[in-house]
Structures are given as C-alpha cells and as structure tokens.
Scaffold this active site. Sequence first.
Site, mmCIF file in Angstrom:
data_model
loop_
_atom_site.group_PDB
_atom_site.id
_atom_site.type_symbol
_atom_site.label_atom_id
_atom_site.label_comp_id
_atom_site.label_asym_id
_atom_site.label_seq_id
_atom_site.Cartn_x
_atom_site.Cartn_y
_atom_site.Cartn_z
ATOM 1 N N LYS A 68 3.452 -8.354 -13.365
ATOM 2 C CA LYS A 68 3.424 -8.504 -11.907
ATOM 3 C C LYS A 68 4.043 -9.869 -11.649
ATOM 4 O O LYS A 68 3.432 -10.905 -11.918
ATOM 5 C CB LYS A 68 1.977 -8.442 -11.394
ATOM 6 C CG LYS A 68 1.835 -8.675 -9.908
ATOM 7 C CD LYS A 68 2.288 -7.481 -9.108
ATOM 8 C CE LYS A 68 1.985 -7.677 -7.630
ATOM 9 N NZ LYS A 68 2.308 -6.525 -6.841
ATOM 10 N N GLU A 74 0.813 -1.219 0.000
ATOM 11 C CA GLU A 74 0.000 0.000 0.000
ATOM 12 C C GLU A 74 0.848 1.270 0.000
ATOM 13 O O GLU A 74 0.505 2.260 0.649
ATOM 14 C CB GLU A 74 -0.957 0.010 1.198
ATOM 15 C CG GLU A 74 -1.903 -1.186 1.249
ATOM 16 C CD GLU A 74 -2.825 -1.287 0.041
ATOM 17 O OE1 GLU A 74 -3.308 -0.239 -0.442
ATOM 18 O OE2 GLU A 74 -3.052 -2.418 -0.425
ATOM 19 N N GLY A 98 1.904 2.592 -3.110
ATOM 20 C CA GLY A 98 1.670 3.269 -4.379
ATOM 21 C C GLY A 98 2.330 2.673 -5.599
ATOM 22 O O GLY A 98 2.340 3.304 -6.655
ATOM 23 N N LYS A 99 2.854 1.464 -5.515
ATOM 24 C CA LYS A 99 3.510 0.854 -6.675
ATOM 25 C C LYS A 99 2.551 0.673 -7.841
ATOM 26 O O LYS A 99 2.894 0.968 -8.986
ATOM 27 C CB LYS A 99 4.132 -0.494 -6.298
ATOM 28 C CG LYS A 99 5.213 -0.428 -5.245
ATOM 29 C CD LYS A 99 5.781 -1.787 -4.907
ATOM 30 C CE LYS A 99 4.787 -2.757 -4.337
ATOM 31 N NZ LYS A 99 4.355 -2.518 -2.966
ATOM 32 N N THR A 100 1.353 0.199 -7.556
ATOM 33 C CA THR A 100 0.383 -0.058 -8.621
ATOM 34 C C THR A 100 -0.087 1.245 -9.254
ATOM 35 O O THR A 100 -0.158 1.353 -10.491
ATOM 36 C CB THR A 100 -0.814 -0.860 -8.077
ATOM 37 O OG1 THR A 100 -0.323 -2.097 -7.544
ATOM 38 C CG2 THR A 100 -1.836 -1.149 -9.159
ATOM 39 N N VAL A 101 -0.377 2.244 -8.449
ATOM 40 C CA VAL A 101 -0.826 3.539 -8.976
ATOM 41 C C VAL A 101 0.299 4.207 -9.768
ATOM 42 O O VAL A 101 0.063 4.775 -10.838
ATOM 43 C CB VAL A 101 -1.334 4.441 -7.832
ATOM 44 C CG1 VAL A 101 -1.619 5.845 -8.325
ATOM 45 C CG2 VAL A 101 -2.585 3.836 -7.208
ATOM 46 N N THR A 141 0.304 -11.562 -4.372
ATOM 47 C CA THR A 141 -0.029 -12.265 -3.137
ATOM 48 C C THR A 141 -1.321 -11.719 -2.550
ATOM 49 O O THR A 141 -1.711 -10.585 -2.804
ATOM 50 C CB THR A 141 1.092 -12.148 -2.086
ATOM 51 O OG1 THR A 141 1.229 -10.787 -1.694
ATOM 52 C CG2 THR A 141 2.413 -12.680 -2.608
ATOM 53 N N ASP A 190 -3.193 -6.788 -9.191
ATOM 54 C CA ASP A 190 -2.604 -5.485 -9.456
ATOM 55 C C ASP A 190 -2.458 -5.195 -10.951
ATOM 56 O O ASP A 190 -2.664 -4.060 -11.389
ATOM 57 C CB ASP A 190 -1.240 -5.363 -8.781
ATOM 58 C CG ASP A 190 -1.345 -5.290 -7.268
ATOM 59 O OD1 ASP A 190 -2.447 -5.033 -6.748
ATOM 60 O OD2 ASP A 190 -0.317 -5.504 -6.602
#
Length: 88
Positions: free
Chosen positions: A37, A12, A14-17, A41, A50
């Site tokens: 990805k 949580e 911010g890697k995905t955003v 997990t 993701d």
Amino acid sequence: MPVLVITGTGTEIGKTVTTAAVAAAALAAGQSVAVLKAAQTGVRPDERGDADEVVRLAGPVTPAELARYPEPLAPGTAARRAGMAPVH
C-alpha cells in the site's frame, strides 16, 4: 516474479477487497504474496490499514506500507497538509 497493480480513482470502490481476492487465489496456487500500500490515508498510526485488511481477508501475505497520512484525502494533498513528504 509477476507484479500486479490494482488501482482505482475513488474511495470505497473495492480495491482492497479485490486485492485480497487476488492474493487469496495466488496463495491457493502455492505462490508467495506481498502486498504494498503505497500511501494509506485517513488512518491513525495505531489503526489497521488496508494492507492489514488484505492479510485478514486473504491469509498469510507479507504486507507493507510506504507512507501513512492522517487525513482521508488524496495522498498528495494529505501529505502536503500534514507537512510530510509525498510518495513518489
């Protein structure tokens, strides 16, 4: 073909955003984009991961996932606890 790696050591953060923002910018510049990805997990097989979220946020990127482990743990630990091979 340039390769950009976005990584981080926490959840949580911010890697995905961030990945989606970079992917959207590349798409806007006329580039084709693939998102990998390596290890997802904490998500069931029937849930969106993701890479799917990047597609939702950024647009038509090609998503890929190498492994999915059920527990929301570090990938190596999650693989071991699930009796599955880790991603190398």
